[in-house]
Design a protein around this motif. Structure first.
Motif, PDB file in Angstrom:
ATOM      1  N   UNK A 190       0.802  -1.224   0.000  1.00  0.00           N
ATOM      2  CA  UNK A 190       0.000   0.000   0.000  1.00  0.00           C
ATOM      3  C   UNK A 190       0.840   1.282   0.000  1.00  0.00           C
ATOM      4  N   UNK A 191       2.134   1.156   0.216  1.00  0.00           N
ATOM      5  CA  UNK A 191       2.987   2.346   0.102  1.00  0.00           C
ATOM      6  C   UNK A 191       3.410   2.559  -1.349  1.00  0.00           C
ATOM      7  N   UNK A 192       3.053   1.606  -2.212  1.00  0.00           N
ATOM      8  CA  UNK A 192       3.422   1.734  -3.622  1.00  0.00           C
ATOM      9  C   UNK A 192       4.382   0.646  -4.080  1.00  0.00           C
ATOM     10  N   UNK A 193       4.419  -0.466  -3.349  1.00  0.00           N
ATOM     11  CA  UNK A 193       5.366  -1.537  -3.708  1.00  0.00           C
ATOM     12  C   UNK A 193       6.786  -1.146  -3.351  1.00  0.00           C
ATOM     13  N   UNK A 336       4.802  12.318 -19.040  1.00  0.00           N
ATOM     14  CA  UNK A 336       3.632  13.069 -19.513  1.00  0.00           C
ATOM     15  C   UNK A 336       3.036  13.944 -18.413  1.00  0.00           C
ATOM     16  N   UNK A 337       3.665  13.958 -17.246  1.00  0.00           N
ATOM     17  CA  UNK A 337       3.206  14.827 -16.158  1.00  0.00           C
ATOM     18  C   UNK A 337       2.056  14.267 -15.340  1.00  0.00           C
ATOM     19  N   UNK A 338       1.799  12.960 -15.450  1.00  0.00           N
ATOM     20  CA  UNK A 338       0.738  12.343 -14.633  1.00  0.00           C
ATOM     21  C   UNK A 338       1.284  12.148 -13.215  1.00  0.00           C
ATOM     22  N   UNK A 339       0.522  12.548 -12.186  1.00  0.00           N
ATOM     23  CA  UNK A 339       1.046  12.383 -10.820  1.00  0.00           C
ATOM     24  C   UNK A 339       1.046  10.914 -10.373  1.00  0.00           C
ATOM     25  N   UNK A 340       2.231  10.379 -10.088  1.00  0.00           N
ATOM     26  CA  UNK A 340       2.359   8.993  -9.648  1.00  0.00           C
ATOM     27  C   UNK A 340       3.152   8.942  -8.345  1.00  0.00           C
ATOM     28  N   UNK A 341       3.049   7.818  -7.658  1.00  0.00           N
ATOM     29  CA  UNK A 341       3.847   7.645  -6.438  1.00  0.00           C
ATOM     30  C   UNK A 341       5.296   7.409  -6.841  1.00  0.00           C
ATOM     31  N   UNK A 342       6.183   8.135  -6.189  1.00  0.00           N
ATOM     32  CA  UNK A 342       7.620   8.002  -6.429  1.00  0.00           C
ATOM     33  C   UNK A 342       8.291   7.422  -5.187  1.00  0.00           C
ATOM     34  N   UNK A 343       9.369   6.665  -5.344  1.00  0.00           N
ATOM     35  CA  UNK A 343       9.829   6.086  -6.601  1.00  0.00           C
ATOM     36  C   UNK A 343       8.839   5.001  -7.078  1.00  0.00           C
ATOM     37  N   UNK A 344       8.959   4.623  -8.342  1.00  0.00           N
ATOM     38  CA  UNK A 344       8.069   3.601  -8.889  1.00  0.00           C
ATOM     39  C   UNK A 344       8.406   2.271  -8.209  1.00  0.00           C
ATOM     40  N   UNK A 345       7.383   1.556  -7.760  1.00  0.00           N
ATOM     41  CA  UNK A 345       7.604   0.360  -6.947  1.00  0.00           C
ATOM     42  C   UNK A 345       7.776  -0.913  -7.761  1.00  0.00           C
ATOM     43  N   UNK A 346       7.622  -2.047  -7.093  1.00  0.00           N
ATOM     44  CA  UNK A 346       7.966  -3.330  -7.697  1.00  0.00           C
ATOM     45  C   UNK A 346       6.859  -4.008  -8.471  1.00  0.00           C
ATOM     46  N   UNK A 347       5.603  -3.823  -8.053  1.00  0.00           N
ATOM     47  CA  UNK A 347       4.525  -4.602  -8.679  1.00  0.00           C
ATOM     48  C   UNK A 347       3.492  -3.749  -9.378  1.00  0.00           C
ATOM     49  N   UNK A 348       3.576  -2.432  -9.223  1.00  0.00           N
ATOM     50  CA  UNK A 348       2.492  -1.590  -9.719  1.00  0.00           C
ATOM     51  C   UNK A 348       2.955  -0.148  -9.835  1.00  0.00           C
ATOM     52  N   UNK A 349       2.241   0.583 -10.677  1.00  0.00           N
ATOM     53  CA  UNK A 349       2.381   2.039 -10.705  1.00  0.00           C
ATOM     54  C   UNK A 349       1.136   2.576 -10.025  1.00  0.00           C
ATOM     55  N   UNK A 350       1.344   3.474  -9.072  1.00  0.00           N
ATOM     56  CA  UNK A 350       0.213   4.024  -8.323  1.00  0.00           C
ATOM     57  C   UNK A 350      -0.024   5.468  -8.768  1.00  0.00           C
ATOM     58  N   UNK A 351      -1.248   5.736  -9.235  1.00  0.00           N
ATOM     59  CA  UNK A 351      -1.613   7.111  -9.583  1.00  0.00           C
ATOM     60  C   UNK A 351      -1.995   7.838  -8.294  1.00  0.00           C
ATOM     61  N   UNK A 352      -1.535   9.076  -8.175  1.00  0.00           N
ATOM     62  CA  UNK A 352      -1.889   9.887  -7.011  1.00  0.00           C
ATOM     63  C   UNK A 352      -3.238  10.554  -7.314  1.00  0.00           C
ATOM     64  N   UNK A 353      -4.312   9.923  -6.861  1.00  0.00           N
ATOM     65  CA  UNK A 353      -5.656  10.391  -7.218  1.00  0.00           C
ATOM     66  C   UNK A 353      -5.975  11.734  -6.565  1.00  0.00           C
ATOM     67  N   UNK A 354      -5.386  11.998  -5.405  1.00  0.00           N
ATOM     68  CA  UNK A 354      -5.644  13.275  -4.732  1.00  0.00           C
ATOM     69  C   UNK A 354      -5.131  14.415  -5.598  1.00  0.00           C
ATOM     70  N   UNK A 355      -4.001  14.199  -6.218  1.00  0.00           N
ATOM     71  CA  UNK A 355      -3.368  15.206  -7.069  1.00  0.00           C
ATOM     72  C   UNK A 355      -4.051  15.239  -8.448  1.00  0.00           C
ATOM     73  N   UNK A 356      -4.462  14.082  -8.917  1.00  0.00           N
ATOM     74  CA  UNK A 356      -5.101  13.927 -10.225  1.00  0.00           C
ATOM     75  C   UNK A 356      -6.463  14.619 -10.220  1.00  0.00           C
ATOM     76  N   UNK A 357      -7.187  14.465  -9.110  1.00  0.00           N
ATOM     77  CA  UNK A 357      -8.554  14.990  -9.015  1.00  0.00           C
ATOM     78  C   UNK A 357      -8.686  15.901  -7.791  1.00  0.00           C
ATOM     79  N   UNK A 358      -7.994  17.035  -7.784  1.00  0.00           N
ATOM     80  CA  UNK A 358      -8.008  17.877  -6.575  1.00  0.00           C
ATOM     81  C   UNK A 358      -9.384  18.447  -6.263  1.00  0.00           C
ATOM     82  N   UNK A 359     -10.289  18.414  -7.267  1.00  0.00           N
ATOM     83  CA  UNK A 359     -11.622  18.993  -7.045  1.00  0.00           C
ATOM     84  C   UNK A 359     -12.575  18.014  -6.339  1.00  0.00           C
ATOM     85  N   UNK A 360     -12.136  16.761  -6.120  1.00  0.00           N
ATOM     86  CA  UNK A 360     -13.033  15.799  -5.442  1.00  0.00           C
ATOM     87  C   UNK A 360     -12.567  15.584  -4.003  1.00  0.00           C
ATOM     88  N   UNK A 361     -13.406  15.933  -2.998  1.00  0.00           N
ATOM     89  CA  UNK A 361     -12.997  15.734  -1.597  1.00  0.00           C
ATOM     90  C   UNK A 361     -12.802  14.246  -1.293  1.00  0.00           C
TER      91      UNK A 361
END
Ligand SMILES: Cc1ncc(COP(=O)(O)O)c(C=O)c1O
Ligand SMILES: N[C@@H](Cc1ccc(O)cc1)C(=O)O
Length: 460
Positions: A190-193, A336-361
């Motif tokens: 859950x930390x991003x692999x 491409x400037x998509x907000x992802x969890x850094x560094x990229x982990x071992x099993x998955x790429x995690x999109x930072x949804x809070x940053x991606x969709x700042x208008x949704x609480x």
């Protein structure tokens, strides 16, 4: 490895194929509505590229399939168990093994064995099923991962490390005798692999020795953890991942394993340990909940495939390609400037949804909404890993975790880099029209592990 430098091809060739088909947008809109905007509830045949999970979704090798035919299906004393036992001893270094149907079967048993009601279990971030079983056995979970792990943008080579000061504080606060065990996950899902360093593992071992605390591992992605140690930790560049796997585990008293990840099988798990008393208790419990101690809810053929797969997963070339492919996708998104969890982990790429969709609480579940919309946009299935996954606290409030993420989880040996490019294109296109995505509200919410089966509808 930068995207342009991805020169290593798959270290295998493809012998069997499974057709996948693209659907229309109308079909996908209908499907997500019927699934209550929960990607867990989608029919897999409608998922063009299925990145829901890396669990049980691996492609098995010819050797694993050959062993499937050799499974000994005897109720007791099957030779397939001996094969697994030998593999666990040789590759992981544990003399005792108790199979279970999957990881959470092992989590259930170890929680019942080691936890007295009212005791405490520290861990490097929670995992849903793990915490559930710990709490059900009467323990309180304490997150002792380093703070950096809760910051999606913070670059740290070993973001899964245990914070020794937090662990020490817990010991001081509750007393070592009230700590049932520490559970160290390799890597941290859950930390991003994110991996744990060998230095950190050693330091935790020392604290456990000093305080008489049992050191357990959730070893689900231990081979990917070894790859990061080889890549990033001083002194390990010339050590094989197989050797690193064994050294990592040499510091632990035992482990729970979901074989569905780093044993490259579609089903299976186990407990492994050094202590005979724990073995005896595990055998007593496994017959109640799983099956005979020699099969633990699995068929003989599953034990065979797991014994072969756990060796294959420690291969250097396999791991370099595996983690490289995850990184390839992550780098396409980052460029491409998509907000992802850094560094990229071992099993998955995690999109930072809070940053991606700042208008949704956060209480309108932005990650859940993003995963649903990505499916409608492209047929790519992903998984929410945020507020819905974290569940509610004892007072019934959403836990509102610091990480509000969508996980693009890469199955092992299944998709090609071309698939990764298509996924990246879909996410990038969606990012360009993110303003149109709206939040969600629950229409059905189960009492525990709600993310699996809950249903939502859009907030108008
Ligand atoms: C880190 C971690 N621990 C434990 C488990 C539980 O394993 P399983 O799905 O095999 O029950 C999983 C996946 O579910 C996992 O990712
Ligand atoms: N462990 C698997 C399956 C799973 C998914 C979500 C969970 O919360 C629990 C289990 C995964 O991480 O994908």
């Amino acid at each position: 490895m930068a995207t342009t430098e991805r020169t290593l091809a798959e270290p295998y060739r493809i012998k069997t194929v499974e057709p996948i088909t693209m659907t229309t947008r109308e079909e996908r809109e209908k499907a997500i509505r019927e699934a209550g905007y929960n990607t867990f509830l989608l029919p897999s045949k409608l998922c063009y590229i299925d990145l829901l999970t890396d669990s049980g979704t691996s492609a098995m090798s010819d050797n694993q399939w050959a062993h499937m035919m050799m499974g000994d299906e005897a109720y007791a004393g099957a030779k397939s168990f001996d094969l697994l036992k030998e593999a666990v001893e040789e590759v992981y270094g544990f003399p005792y093994v108790v199979p279970t149907h999957q990881g959470r079967g092992a989590e259930h048993l170890i929680s019942q064995i080691l936890i007295r009601p009212g005791t405490h279990v520290p861990g490097n971030m929670y995992f849903t099923t793990t915490r559930f079983h710990q709490e059900q056995a009467g323990a309180t979970f304490h997150d002792v991962i380093i703070d950096e792990a809760h910051d999606p943008q913070f670059e740290h080579p070993f973001k899964g490390n245990v914070d020794l000061a937090k662990f020490q504080k817990l010991i001081d606060d509750v007393g070592a005798e009230n700590i049932a065990y520490i559970n160290v996950a390799l890597t941290v899902n859950l930390a991003g692999g994110q991996p744990v360093s060998m230095e950190n593992i050693r330091a935790v071992r020392k604290m456990c020795d000093d305080n008489g605390i049992i050191m357990w591992s959730d070893a689900t992605r231990l081979a990917e953890n070894a790859f990061f140690i080889q890549e990033r930790e001083e002194g390990y560049a010339d050590t094989s991942c197989a050797e690193i796997v064994k050294e990592q585990l040499s510091y632990f008293d035992g482990l729970t394993m979901s074989g569905k990840k780093d044993c490259l099988v579609n089903i299976g798990g186990f407990l492994a340990m050094r202590d005979e008393d724990i073995l005896v208790k595990a055998r007593e419990l496994v017959v109640v909940y799983e099956g005979m101690p020699s099969y633990g809810g699995l068929a003989g053929r599953d034990l065979e495939a797991m014994a072969v797969g756990l060796r294959e997963a420690t291969d250097d070339a396999y791991l370099a390609h595996r983690v490289g492919q995850v990184r390839f996708l992550g780098e396409l998104l980052r460029e491409a400037g998509v907000p992802i969890v850094e560094p990229i982990g071992g099993h998955a790429v995690f999109l930072d949804a809070a940053e991606f969709l700042p208008h949704i609480p956060q209480d309108q579940y932005p990650a859940q909404a993003l995963a649903a919309e990505l499916f409608v946009e492209s047929g790519v299935r992903s998984m929410e890993r945020g507020n819905v996954s974290a569940g509610r606290d004892a007072d019934g409030n959403n836990r509102n975790p610091a990480l509000e993420l969508v996980r693009l989880t890469i199955p092992r040996r299944v998709y090609t880099d071309r698939h990764m490019e298509i996924v990246a294109r879909a996410v990038i296109d969606l990012c360009a029209k993110r303003d149109q995505i709206t939040g969600l509200k629950f229409v059905y919410e189960p009492p525990s592990l709600r993310f699996f089966t809950s249903r939502f509808e859009p907030i108008a």
